[in-house]
Design a protein around this motif. Structure first.
Motif, short mmCIF file in Angstrom:
data_model
loop_
_atom_site.label_atom_id
_atom_site.label_comp_id
_atom_site.label_asym_id
_atom_site.label_seq_id
_atom_site.Cartn_x
_atom_site.Cartn_y
_atom_site.Cartn_z
N ILE A 114 0.86 -1.19 0.00
CA ILE A 114 0.00 0.00 0.00
C ILE A 114 0.89 1.23 0.00
O ILE A 114 2.09 1.16 0.32
CB ILE A 114 -0.96 0.05 1.21
CG1 ILE A 114 -0.18 0.14 2.53
CG2 ILE A 114 -1.89 -1.15 1.20
CD1 ILE A 114 -1.08 0.43 3.73
N LYS A 115 0.31 2.36 -0.33
CA LYS A 115 1.05 3.62 -0.29
C LYS A 115 0.92 4.22 1.10
O LYS A 115 -0.12 4.09 1.75
CB LYS A 115 0.51 4.59 -1.33
CG LYS A 115 0.78 4.12 -2.74
CD LYS A 115 0.30 5.10 -3.76
CE LYS A 115 0.64 4.52 -5.12
NZ LYS A 115 0.15 5.29 -6.21
N PHE A 132 -6.05 -0.72 9.55
CA PHE A 132 -4.67 -0.30 9.73
C PHE A 132 -4.48 1.01 8.99
O PHE A 132 -4.74 1.10 7.79
CB PHE A 132 -3.70 -1.36 9.19
CG PHE A 132 -2.27 -0.89 9.13
CD1 PHE A 132 -1.52 -0.79 10.29
CD2 PHE A 132 -1.69 -0.54 7.93
CE1 PHE A 132 -0.21 -0.35 10.25
CE2 PHE A 132 -0.38 -0.11 7.86
CZ PHE A 132 0.37 -0.01 9.02
N ASP A 133 -4.01 2.04 9.70
CA ASP A 133 -3.76 3.36 9.12
C ASP A 133 -2.26 3.52 8.96
O ASP A 133 -1.52 3.57 9.94
CB ASP A 133 -4.32 4.44 10.04
CG ASP A 133 -4.21 5.84 9.46
OD1 ASP A 133 -3.59 6.01 8.39
OD2 ASP A 133 -4.75 6.77 10.07
N SER A 134 -1.80 3.61 7.71
CA SER A 134 -0.36 3.69 7.43
C SER A 134 0.18 5.12 7.51
O SER A 134 1.39 5.32 7.36
CB SER A 134 -0.07 3.11 6.04
OG SER A 134 -0.61 3.94 5.02
N ARG A 135 -0.67 6.07 7.79
CA ARG A 135 -0.23 7.47 7.86
C ARG A 135 0.85 7.63 8.93
O ARG A 135 0.67 7.24 10.08
CB ARG A 135 -1.42 8.36 8.18
CG ARG A 135 -1.21 9.82 8.03
CD ARG A 135 -2.48 10.57 8.28
NE ARG A 135 -3.47 9.68 8.89
CZ ARG A 135 -4.73 9.98 9.08
NH1 ARG A 135 -5.18 11.12 8.73
NH2 ARG A 135 -5.55 9.12 9.63
N GLY A 136 2.01 8.15 8.51
CA GLY A 136 3.11 8.41 9.44
C GLY A 136 3.93 7.19 9.80
O GLY A 136 4.85 7.27 10.60
N ARG A 137 3.60 6.04 9.23
CA ARG A 137 4.35 4.82 9.51
C ARG A 137 5.55 4.75 8.58
O ARG A 137 5.49 5.21 7.45
CB ARG A 137 3.47 3.57 9.30
CG ARG A 137 2.15 3.56 10.07
CD ARG A 137 2.30 3.59 11.56
NE ARG A 137 3.14 2.51 12.02
CZ ARG A 137 3.63 2.43 13.25
NH1 ARG A 137 3.37 3.36 14.13
NH2 ARG A 137 4.38 1.42 13.59
N PRO A 138 6.64 4.14 9.01
CA PRO A 138 7.83 4.04 8.15
C PRO A 138 7.60 3.10 6.97
O PRO A 138 6.81 2.16 7.06
CB PRO A 138 8.90 3.48 9.09
CG PRO A 138 8.16 2.84 10.20
CD PRO A 138 6.86 3.56 10.33
N PHE A 157 -1.29 -9.86 10.82
CA PHE A 157 -1.25 -9.47 9.42
C PHE A 157 0.02 -8.67 9.16
O PHE A 157 0.64 -8.15 10.08
CB PHE A 157 -2.50 -8.68 9.01
CG PHE A 157 -2.65 -7.33 9.64
CD1 PHE A 157 -2.13 -6.19 9.02
CD2 PHE A 157 -3.32 -7.17 10.83
CE1 PHE A 157 -2.29 -4.94 9.59
CE2 PHE A 157 -3.48 -5.93 11.41
CZ PHE A 157 -2.97 -4.81 10.79
N LYS A 158 0.35 -8.64 7.88
CA LYS A 158 1.49 -7.81 7.48
C LYS A 158 1.08 -7.00 6.27
O LYS A 158 0.18 -7.38 5.50
CB LYS A 158 2.74 -8.63 7.20
CG LYS A 158 2.78 -9.33 5.88
CD LYS A 158 4.14 -9.96 5.64
CE LYS A 158 4.19 -10.58 4.23
NZ LYS A 158 5.50 -11.11 3.90
N VAL A 159 1.74 -5.87 6.12
CA VAL A 159 1.51 -4.97 5.01
C VAL A 159 2.84 -4.32 4.69
O VAL A 159 3.66 -4.10 5.58
CB VAL A 159 0.40 -3.94 5.36
CG1 VAL A 159 0.80 -3.05 6.50
CG2 VAL A 159 0.00 -3.13 4.15
N GLU A 160 3.06 -4.05 3.41
CA GLU A 160 4.29 -3.36 3.03
C GLU A 160 3.94 -1.96 2.56
O GLU A 160 3.15 -1.78 1.62
CB GLU A 160 5.04 -4.11 1.94
CG GLU A 160 6.38 -3.46 1.64
CD GLU A 160 7.31 -4.32 0.82
OE1 GLU A 160 8.22 -3.73 0.22
OE2 GLU A 160 7.13 -5.54 0.78
N ILE A 161 4.52 -0.97 3.22
CA ILE A 161 4.25 0.43 2.89
C ILE A 161 5.30 0.90 1.91
O ILE A 161 6.51 0.78 2.14
CB ILE A 161 4.26 1.31 4.16
CG1 ILE A 161 3.20 0.81 5.15
CG2 ILE A 161 4.03 2.76 3.79
CD1 ILE A 161 3.22 1.49 6.49
N GLU A 162 4.84 1.43 0.77
CA GLU A 162 5.75 1.92 -0.27
C GLU A 162 5.96 3.41 -0.13
O GLU A 162 5.11 4.15 0.27
CB GLU A 162 5.18 1.63 -1.65
CG GLU A 162 5.03 0.15 -1.92
CD GLU A 162 4.49 -0.13 -3.31
OE1 GLU A 162 3.55 0.54 -3.75
OE2 GLU A 162 5.05 -1.04 -3.94
#
Length: 147
Positions: free
Chosen positions: A59-60, A112-118, A142-147
């Motif tokens: 995800i972005k 899961f909110d990716s805002r501000g996550r590395p 769960f896992k997610v990869e932030i791009e």
């Protein structure tokens, strides 16, 4: 006058949704959940219908994703989800409020909110406390990869 009419329509819609939800699945009080936790003779079993680990892919940064874990009351007593919480504040789970009859299915959802996550891989855990034996705490990962 137009603003008042709009407010009345919105309020009526919210009330209607709340009433329908309450009829479909009555929530348990905190006291009832506490009593269910203490009543070990009425514990049941839970079956996770999907994997307890999910890979949500890429995800972005800034996106919010939802993950769902389906379960079934596989025992012969009512199943009560007494608490649901996450390993960190970036993950917000929803806790089912009703008891599940034997054979009944349900879903644990989390956002899961990716805002501000590395950037990179993030692994998160959702903890589920329930009236189940032999253990009362279950881990959903769960896992997610932030791009």
């Amino acid at each position: 006058m137009k603003k008042i009419s709009i407010l009345l329509v919105v309020a009526a819609g919210l009330f209607a949704c709340q009433s329908a939800d309450q009829k479909a699945a009555p929530a348990m009080s905190i006291d009832a959940k506490d009593a269910a936790k203490k009543d070990t003779a009425n514990y049941t079993t839970i079956q996770w219908l999907d994997s307890t680990f999910k890979d949500l892919g890429k995800i972005k940064e800034g996106e919010t994703v939802e993950v769902s874990f389906r379960f079934k009351n596989s025992g012969d007593k009512n199943l009560v989800i007494t608490n649901v919480y996450a390993s960190c504040g970036c993950t917000v789970p929803e806790k089912p409020e009703k008891p599940y009859a034997p054979g009944e299915e349900g879903v644990i959802k989390a956002k899961f909110d990716s805002r501000g996550r590395p950037k990179g891989e993030q692994r998160k855990t959702v903890f589920v406390d329930a009236t189940t034996a032999p253990t009362q705490q279950h881990q959903l990962n769960f896992k997610v990869e932030i791009e």
